[in-house]
Each structure stands twice: as structure tokens, then as C-alpha cells.
Scaffold this motif. Structure first.
Motif, short mmCIF file in Angstrom:
data_model
loop_
_atom_site.label_atom_id
_atom_site.label_comp_id
_atom_site.label_asym_id
_atom_site.label_seq_id
_atom_site.Cartn_x
_atom_site.Cartn_y
_atom_site.Cartn_z
N HIS A 8 9.83 9.98 13.09
CA HIS A 8 9.21 8.84 13.79
C HIS A 8 8.34 8.01 12.85
O HIS A 8 8.55 8.00 11.65
N GLY A 9 7.38 7.29 13.38
CA GLY A 9 6.54 6.40 12.58
C GLY A 9 6.56 4.98 13.14
O GLY A 9 7.54 4.55 13.75
N GLY A 10 5.47 4.25 12.95
CA GLY A 10 5.37 2.89 13.45
C GLY A 10 4.82 2.85 14.86
O GLY A 10 4.26 3.82 15.37
N LYS A 11 4.98 1.71 15.49
CA LYS A 11 4.41 1.49 16.82
C LYS A 11 5.31 2.03 17.92
O LYS A 11 6.48 2.32 17.70
N HIS A 14 8.37 4.05 18.77
CA HIS A 14 8.85 4.81 17.62
C HIS A 14 7.83 5.82 17.11
O HIS A 14 8.02 6.39 16.04
N ASP A 15 6.77 6.03 17.87
CA ASP A 15 5.70 6.92 17.40
C ASP A 15 5.91 8.37 17.79
O ASP A 15 5.09 9.23 17.47
N LYS A 26 3.97 11.46 15.28
CA LYS A 26 4.18 10.82 13.97
C LYS A 26 3.09 11.19 12.98
O LYS A 26 3.37 11.33 11.77
N ARG A 51 9.07 8.71 4.31
CA ARG A 51 7.97 7.76 4.57
C ARG A 51 6.67 8.42 4.14
O ARG A 51 6.47 9.62 4.34
N ASP A 54 2.45 5.26 7.95
CA ASP A 54 2.87 5.04 9.33
C ASP A 54 3.89 3.90 9.40
O ASP A 54 3.59 2.80 9.85
N LEU A 55 5.10 4.20 8.94
CA LEU A 55 6.17 3.21 8.92
C LEU A 55 7.31 3.61 9.84
O LEU A 55 7.58 4.80 10.03
N ASP A 56 7.97 2.62 10.41
CA ASP A 56 9.16 2.86 11.23
C ASP A 56 10.38 2.78 10.32
O ASP A 56 10.81 1.69 9.95
N SER A 58 14.35 3.59 9.81
CA SER A 58 15.53 3.86 10.64
C SER A 58 16.17 5.18 10.25
O SER A 58 16.01 5.69 9.13
#
Length: 288
Positions: A8-11, A14-15, A26, A51, A54-56, A58
Motif C-alpha cells: 500500500h502507500g499514499g492516500k 491506497h493506504d 501502510k 517504496r 508514503d507513496l502510492d 502500482s
């Protein structure tokens, strides 16, 4: 080389899964991945994170990072969760997955669908001729077989290192695993939805235990499985070497130099052997 994938990661959305008091999957898995990386690097291994913040990222890119790096091992780290109030109160434990188009059961199928998060897929590259295609299939098939062994070893070490409840080794069609060309596994290090387990997952000391267990598992896999691959390479005819030249360890699937062999720097007590009968999958100790 080892590639560690913090899930996961990001907002939102996707967290990942959410626990009590604002605990997010995440953040937990990134902390564990970073700690595992530090431990492995201290032992001489080359480690890459999919990662580092805290990045989304894919699913396709996570697998592509590992493939492009010519990794010898790919490990995706996640926290599990249950939906209903009653299940969240009672369901806890660790489970480790390897790739299969046939999920162990409906729960494994549902988890894979949640983690996959959409129709994203990574097609295998087309072979330029029949011989290359056959060799690629053989290498990929061996990686899939080794993935089952990797999952068993990870599960064994995490349970031994944390005393968490074991829900067994399972199989499911995770897209992030289907895109990799090396032995790969996905570990759910605990249920962030369980009140007690969520508190543990939030603690630095417990994250350290999980990271130590994962690093030990990687070293164990390198000793017991990847070293076997090097022995197989050694029996192939090779030109005579001059002087002090030494043959380089090679990643079978990619023909690139193997960096993980430096992991086993000191003798370690041998863990209990894990039996791996063909097509056998350990069942979870409990049900959700």
C-alpha cells in the motif's frame, strides 16, 4: 539481491487496512520493511525497497522494480484485517502466501481480490523464439516452486520469532506476485483489526521482532534454497580459469551476479526443517 515490498502507500483508498487509534497498515509495513532492510544490509546483503516513503506505487511497478533489478527474492509485507465487528474481536495471527491461480479457500480468494485492488495485470514478455520461450518457462516454473518453500520458511520464522498465532501457509492469485520472475511471497504479519494484535503492531519493539524474523527467514532461504541453485550451476561445464579468477554466483533466472550470497556471514543454528510435499499447503490453525 532482496526486494522488500511495503504494501500500500499514499492516500485513501491506497493506504491499506485501518486499526484502532489511527493505526494504518501502510505505516506499519513500511517501518517493518525498513527495519528488515537494515538488518539484512548489516549482514552484507543488497536490499531494495519498492517504496521508501508514503507513496502510492502500482502493483505493476512493484513487480517491475524487482524484475529490473534482477532480484533473487521478492517479499511483500502486509497487515491483515477483518470486516465484521465479531470477526475483528477474535481473528488474529500470521499467514504467508505464495502465488497460485487456485486460492486455498474463499477467504484467500477474497484477500487476494482486496489486495489486488483492480484489474491491473502484468503480461509476461513474449519469447523471440521457441528455445528462449522454453528456457523462460523453466526458470519461471522453478521460481514458482521455490516460492512455496520461501513461504514456508517465512511463516516458520515469523511464528518462532514473535509467538504469534499461526494461520498457516496459503496460496492465492496475488497480482503483485504474479508479475515477479523470482521466488516471491506475501506475508500478512498480523491483523491490524484485532484489538490486541493492533496494539502489538504499533509497538516498535514488536516491529523489531517481526523484522528480525523476516531477515532470518531470508538468510535461511538463501542457505537452503538459493545455495542449491548455485550448486546446480557449478555442475555445468565451464572454461578453465587462470590464476586467482573465481566464478561469480549467478541468478539462474536472470544470469546476473547474485548478491544475496553474502547474507550468511556466520554459522547459524539450524531451524526445524519444514516438510514440503508436492502441492501441499499448510492449513490455517483458525478460521476468520
Amino acid at each position: 539481491m532482496v526486494v522488500l515490498d511495503a504494501g500500500h502507500g499514499g492516500k485513501f483508498p491506497h493506504d491499506g487496512a485501518h486499526g484502532a487509534h489511527g493505526l494504518l497498515e501502510k505505516n506499519v509495513v513500511l517501518a517493518v520493511a525498513q527495519k528488515t532492510k537494515e538488518l539484512l544490509e548489516a549482514q552484507g546483503a543488497t536490499v531494495l525497497l519498492t517504496r521508501e516513503s508514503d507513496l502510492d506505487v502500482s502493483l505493476a511497478d512493484r513487480a517491475r522494480i524487482a524484475n529490473d533489478a534482477g532480484a533473487d527474492l521478492f517479499l511483500s509485507i502486509h497487515c491483515n484485517s477483518m470486516e465484521t465487528r465479531e470477526d475483528r474481536k477474535v481473528t488474529r495471527g500470521v499467514e504467508t502466501y505464495f502465488l497460485s491461480p487456485d486460492p486455498t479457500d474463499a477467504e484467500a480468494k477474497m484477500l487476494a481480490e482486496l489486495e489486488n485492488g483492480g484489474p491491473e495485470s502484468i503480461p509476461l514478455p513474449k519469447a523471440t523464439n521457441a528455445v528462449i520461450g522454453i528456457l523462460a518457462d523453466l526458470a519461471l516454473g522453478q521460481a514458482r516452486n521455490d516460492s512455496a518453500a520461501l513461504a514456508e520458511i517465512i511463516q516458520h520464522h515469523v511464528i518462532r520469532g514473535t509467538w504469534a498465532q499461526s494461520r498457516g501457509v496459503r496460496q492465492a492469485p496475488f497480482l503483485v506476485l504474479s508479475g515477479t520472475k523470482m521466488p516471491s511471497a506475501l506475508v500478512e504479519i498480523g491483523f491490524i483489526s484485532h484489538p490486541d494484535e493492533s496494539r502489538l503492531l504499533a509497538k516498535t519493539a514488536y516491529q523489531d521482532k517481526v523484522a528480525t524474523a523476516l531477515s532470518n527467514a531470508v538468510r535461511d532461504f538463501a542457505d537452503r534454497v538459493l545455495s542449491r541453485r548455485l550448486v546446480a550451476q557449478a555442475v555445468k561445464p565451464a572454461p578453465a580459469l587462470k590464476g586467482s579468477e573465481q566464478p561469480a554466483a549467478v541468478n539462474v533466472a536472470t544470469e546476473r551476479p547474485l548478491a544475496i550470497d553474502a547474507v550468511a556471514t556466520e554459522p547459524q543454528a539450524a531451524p526445524a526443517q519444514v516438510a514440503l510435499p508436492a502441492n501441499a499447503v499448510a492449513r490455517p490453525d483458525g478460521t476468520r
